[in-house]
Each structure stands twice: as C-alpha cells, then as structure tokens.
Design a protein around this motif. Structure first.
Motif, PDB file in Angstrom:
ATOM      1  N   VAL A 117      40.194  49.310  44.785  1.00  0.00           N
ATOM      2  CA  VAL A 117      40.424  48.226  43.853  1.00  0.00           C
ATOM      3  C   VAL A 117      39.589  47.820  43.290  1.00  0.00           C
ATOM      4  O   VAL A 117      39.177  47.237  42.530  1.00  0.00           O
ATOM      5  N   LEU A 118      38.538  47.791  45.069  1.00  0.00           N
ATOM      6  CA  LEU A 118      37.037  47.165  44.645  1.00  0.00           C
ATOM      7  C   LEU A 118      36.078  47.946  43.388  1.00  0.00           C
ATOM      8  O   LEU A 118      35.638  47.481  43.051  1.00  0.00           O
ATOM      9  N   ASP A 119      36.306  49.200  43.300  1.00  0.00           N
ATOM     10  CA  ASP A 119      35.798  50.190  42.621  1.00  0.00           C
ATOM     11  C   ASP A 119      36.626  49.597  41.088  1.00  0.00           C
ATOM     12  O   ASP A 119      35.213  49.246  40.001  1.00  0.00           O
ATOM     13  N   CYS A 120      37.261  49.642  40.910  1.00  0.00           N
ATOM     14  CA  CYS A 120      38.015  49.508  39.811  1.00  0.00           C
ATOM     15  C   CYS A 120      37.294  47.679  39.427  1.00  0.00           C
ATOM     16  O   CYS A 120      36.770  47.789  38.121  1.00  0.00           O
ATOM     17  N   PHE A 121      37.532  46.842  40.207  1.00  0.00           N
ATOM     18  CA  PHE A 121      36.923  45.286  39.579  1.00  0.00           C
ATOM     19  C   PHE A 121      35.408  45.850  39.845  1.00  0.00           C
ATOM     20  O   PHE A 121      34.988  44.599  38.545  1.00  0.00           O
ATOM     21  N   HIS A 122      34.554  45.896  40.137  1.00  0.00           N
ATOM     22  CA  HIS A 122      33.516  46.347  39.797  1.00  0.00           C
ATOM     23  C   HIS A 122      33.399  46.687  37.970  1.00  0.00           C
ATOM     24  O   HIS A 122      32.085  46.139  37.569  1.00  0.00           O
ATOM     25  N   GLN A 123      34.249  47.816  38.140  1.00  0.00           N
ATOM     26  CA  GLN A 123      34.267  48.255  36.628  1.00  0.00           C
ATOM     27  C   GLN A 123      34.321  47.261  35.658  1.00  0.00           C
ATOM     28  O   GLN A 123      33.578  46.820  34.502  1.00  0.00           O
ATOM     29  N   LEU A 124      35.849  46.659  36.439  1.00  0.00           N
ATOM     30  CA  LEU A 124      35.815  45.309  35.280  1.00  0.00           C
ATOM     31  C   LEU A 124      34.930  44.486  34.816  1.00  0.00           C
ATOM     32  O   LEU A 124      35.110  43.384  33.791  1.00  0.00           O
ATOM     33  N   THR A 125      34.119  43.850  36.181  1.00  0.00           N
ATOM     34  CA  THR A 125      33.470  42.824  36.061  1.00  0.00           C
ATOM     35  C   THR A 125      32.327  42.834  35.239  1.00  0.00           C
ATOM     36  O   THR A 125      32.018  42.367  34.479  1.00  0.00           O
ATOM     37  N   GLU A 126      31.610  44.702  34.806  1.00  0.00           N
ATOM     38  CA  GLU A 126      30.746  44.677  34.364  1.00  0.00           C
ATOM     39  C   GLU A 126      31.271  45.056  33.191  1.00  0.00           C
ATOM     40  O   GLU A 126      30.363  44.363  31.967  1.00  0.00           O
ATOM     41  N   SER A 127      32.347  45.188  32.399  1.00  0.00           N
ATOM     42  CA  SER A 127      32.568  45.312  30.951  1.00  0.00           C
ATOM     43  C   SER A 127      33.047  43.966  30.555  1.00  0.00           C
ATOM     44  O   SER A 127      32.604  43.388  29.762  1.00  0.00           O
ATOM     45  N   LEU A 128      33.684  42.776  31.482  1.00  0.00           N
ATOM     46  CA  LEU A 128      33.469  41.421  30.651  1.00  0.00           C
ATOM     47  C   LEU A 128      32.789  40.510  31.155  1.00  0.00           C
ATOM     48  O   LEU A 128      32.563  39.917  30.048  1.00  0.00           O
TER      49      LEU A 128
END
Length: 177
Positions: A117-128
């Motif tokens: 989950v943490l890796d998911c939100f790191h990737q999503l934060t970078e994209s957003l």
C-alpha cells in the motif's frame, strides 16, 4: 451552451464477461468519461471486441491474467493521453480532458490486493504531482483494494493521501447482473 463533464468508474473484473450489460449501461447513463479497473484485457485482445458506439477506448493492459485499466471517452470530447504505467504495485492510466475551457486530469487506477500500500501511494503521489500541474481539476478513480469501512493502516494511508491533495472520496456501488 456550456456542459458539465459526467464521469464514473467501475471495477469490471473482466470487461469481456459482462460487456453487453456494461455497453447498455454506458449508453443509458450518458457519461462522458468512463474509467474501468480490472479489465482483464491483454495486448493481444483487439479493441474492436470492446467497442462502444460514440466512444473512444484507451487502454493500459497487463501482459498476464487480471488487472488492466481503461477509459472510454465520448466522441467529441478532446482528450490527450498523459501517462500509463503497469507495475506490481499500481496500474494507472492518465488522460487530460478539456470541457468549457477547463482542463481535467483524470486517472483510473488499480492496486492489486497483494501490492504494498505504501509503495502504491508513493507511485500515485509522484504521478499526480507531475501530471496534474497544467490542469484545473484532478480526478482519481479506481480500485485501491482498501476497505474504507475498517479503520486500519491501509484506510489511514488512503485518507492521508486524499487529504494531502485535497481530494474527496465518492463511492457508490452498482452490481451488473
């Protein structure tokens, strides 16, 4: 005449298995943009097999069974593909849509249940952070595989992510039969 952008998303768990029902619903609901998670499409499946009249389909497919994300965008609505990325922690597809001189950055995402989950939100934060800069609004749709009714670390991470980007969660369910 000004118009509003109507958008929605579904986790379809195989677009091909319930395609006729989905197609009827899309035509009846008058959505402009439809985001789909877990399409279960692969690159060897032609888009003509999931064609809906008056819509363009944009896909980000997994090379194996499961996952995959896609957008249907109504004909006549200008859009641009911004980014697509399929990783073990997040599957994402980003487009920009312009309606009434406003630019919307839309994402359809899918986090596999086994993904961190943490890796998911790191990737999503970078994209957003990178993709929403030139847009008036950012809309993130999809399936995070997080039960928001349970107060645990996963739902807290989702809430922190939403707060950090001033996003609100809207969730309604519909079961196709």
């Amino acid at each position: 005449m000004s118009r509003r952008l109507k958008f929605m998303s579904f986790n379809v768990r195989s677009i091909q298995s319930g395609f006729l029902t989905l197609k009827e619903y899309v035509v009846d609901c008058a959505a402009d943009v439809l985001g789909l998670s877990e399409t279960w499409l692969t690159p060897d499946i032609d888009s003509s097999s999931v064609f809906i009249n008056d819509f363009n389909v944009v896909r980000a497919d997994r090379n194996s069974r499961g996952g995959g994300v896609a957008f249907y965008v109504r004909n006549g609505i200008a859009f641009k593909i911004l980014h697509s990325n399929i990783t073990a922690v997040l599957e994402e597809l980003w487009i920009s849509v312009k309606v009434n001189q406003r630019k919307y950055c839309l994402a359809i995402v899918y986090r596999p249940p086994s993904a961190n989950v943490l890796d998911c939100f790191h990737q999503l934060t970078e994209s957003l952070t990178n993709l929403s800069l030139d847009n008036d609004y950012a809309i993130v749709m999809g399936d995070f595989n997080i039960n928001v009714l349970v107060n645990d670390g996963r739902s807290e991470m989702l809430n922190c992510f939403l707060e950090s980007f001033d996003l609100s969660q809207l969730a309604h369910t519909y079961n196709f039969q």
